[in-house]
Design an enzyme around this catalytic site. Sequence first.
Site, PDB file in Angstrom:
ATOM      1  N   GLU A 192      -3.888  -9.366   4.203  1.00 54.23           N
ATOM      2  CA  GLU A 192      -2.639  -8.709   3.841  1.00 54.23           C
ATOM      3  C   GLU A 192      -2.549  -7.348   4.541  1.00 54.23           C
ATOM      4  O   GLU A 192      -1.492  -6.962   5.056  1.00 54.23           O
ATOM      5  CB  GLU A 192      -2.554  -8.529   2.329  1.00 54.23           C
ATOM      6  N   GLU A 239      -1.476  -6.598 -11.695  1.00 54.07           N
ATOM      7  CA  GLU A 239      -1.357  -5.534 -10.693  1.00 54.07           C
ATOM      8  C   GLU A 239      -0.011  -4.831 -10.822  1.00 54.07           C
ATOM      9  O   GLU A 239       0.067  -3.590 -10.762  1.00 54.07           O
ATOM     10  CB  GLU A 239      -1.509  -6.119  -9.292  1.00 54.07           C
ATOM     11  N   LYS A 268       3.245 -13.930   4.192  1.00 58.01           N
ATOM     12  CA  LYS A 268       3.210 -13.000   3.066  1.00 58.01           C
ATOM     13  C   LYS A 268       4.625 -12.642   2.651  1.00 58.01           C
ATOM     14  O   LYS A 268       5.528 -12.553   3.484  1.00 58.01           O
ATOM     15  CB  LYS A 268       2.462 -11.715   3.463  1.00 58.01           C
ATOM     16  N   GLU A 299       2.503   5.960  -0.198  1.00 60.97           N
ATOM     17  CA  GLU A 299       2.677   5.414   1.154  1.00 60.97           C
ATOM     18  C   GLU A 299       3.587   6.291   1.998  1.00 60.97           C
ATOM     19  O   GLU A 299       4.795   6.409   1.740  1.00 60.97           O
ATOM     20  CB  GLU A 299       3.234   3.988   1.097  1.00 60.97           C
TER      21      GLU A 299
END
Length: 407
Positions: A258, A393, A169, A214
Amino acid sequence: MSVALIRPLVVRTVAVSNPRDLLARLPDAAPYAWIRHGDGLVGWGEAARAVVPTGPGRFDRARDWLSSLFDGARIDDEVAMPGSGPVAFGSFTFDAAAEGSTLVVPRVVLARRAGRSWLTTIGDDSGDLATPPAEPGRIRYGDGTLTAPEWEHRVAQAVRRIKTGALDKVVLARDLTATADRDIDPRVLLARLAERYPECYTFSVGGLVGATPELLVRHTGKSIESLVLAGTTTRGSGAADDAARGAALYASAKDRHEHVCAVASVQEALAPLCSALHVPDRPELLVLPNVQHLATRVTGRLSDGASVLDVVAAMHPTAAVGGTPTGAALGVIRELEGMDRGGYAGPVGWIDSRGDGEWGIALRSAQVSGRRARLFAGCGIMAGSDPAAELAEAQAKLRVMQYALEG
């Protein structure tokens, strides 16, 4: 490394009546803020500032500077809660080799937490009076480092690299420029973000303004907490569409993988520091006004007296903002993004003299200077990623700061 404008620090913290809207108390000069659900800290003025040198030891140098500064301070703190006494707000660049990491101890901090409010002042000056925020006027946007088609091409290159087995990733970011008719007042952005995204951490440090969902780490005594986000979908057109999109995200093999990678990177970083660590088996669905995320809340207890900056140093960069494995992902980021992220996706937050604090990852943010702002968004690229879907996105994430600018 540092400029101490008031030395030694003479710090006084007193309880005050509920200030209600913390952000409304900010003057217009270089505001500092960390707000969630109306609680948190705001600050202004400078008692001390550190420009943190680049390199792998930057968090250690920042911690040592703060320890020396706070150890020499004369502190009268009648509140004795996390965030009372002297506090430093900080922003670290994503890349350790990039310049721009800073720590600032404001002259004045106004805070509210757990039903209590307090005011911290350093020196004799109690601070500046707030003036009404000024609207920036019309906003004009332009391409950042790459155009949308160019960025899609870079995503396709990353997918091909992942399919060769070079990495699992990589997170690729893109930027967008904005120019206003008048100077952009960060307080306008902060007020809009805090109202529309109360679940996020609305922040302002050194011109970096945003609302991140986050939480990298919350450090209180020996207890720590981290909220890991990875895997994203846009909101639906109605309740049924919204639920369907959330269910599809939860069932997506690409997004679940992910998310597993992101959680594993946090667990690996925290395990050596903790005597106990709890990682849920399954993620939750975090629903925000613009997107939905897969989310896992990790909690633990530190095994020694590590400060919040020690925990930040161990965790950054997580797979959620870099990739897996870290070294290979950072190499691909430097090669394909073609830009300096600055503070975007780097740690941002605050630390007090006890080593407690809250630090997030600077997502959904913009670097503001005068009439100009540079907006950022990033996406986790996996083997099954579609460049057009990743662009959509990223555009959904950019709308957070576009809303803050436009209202």
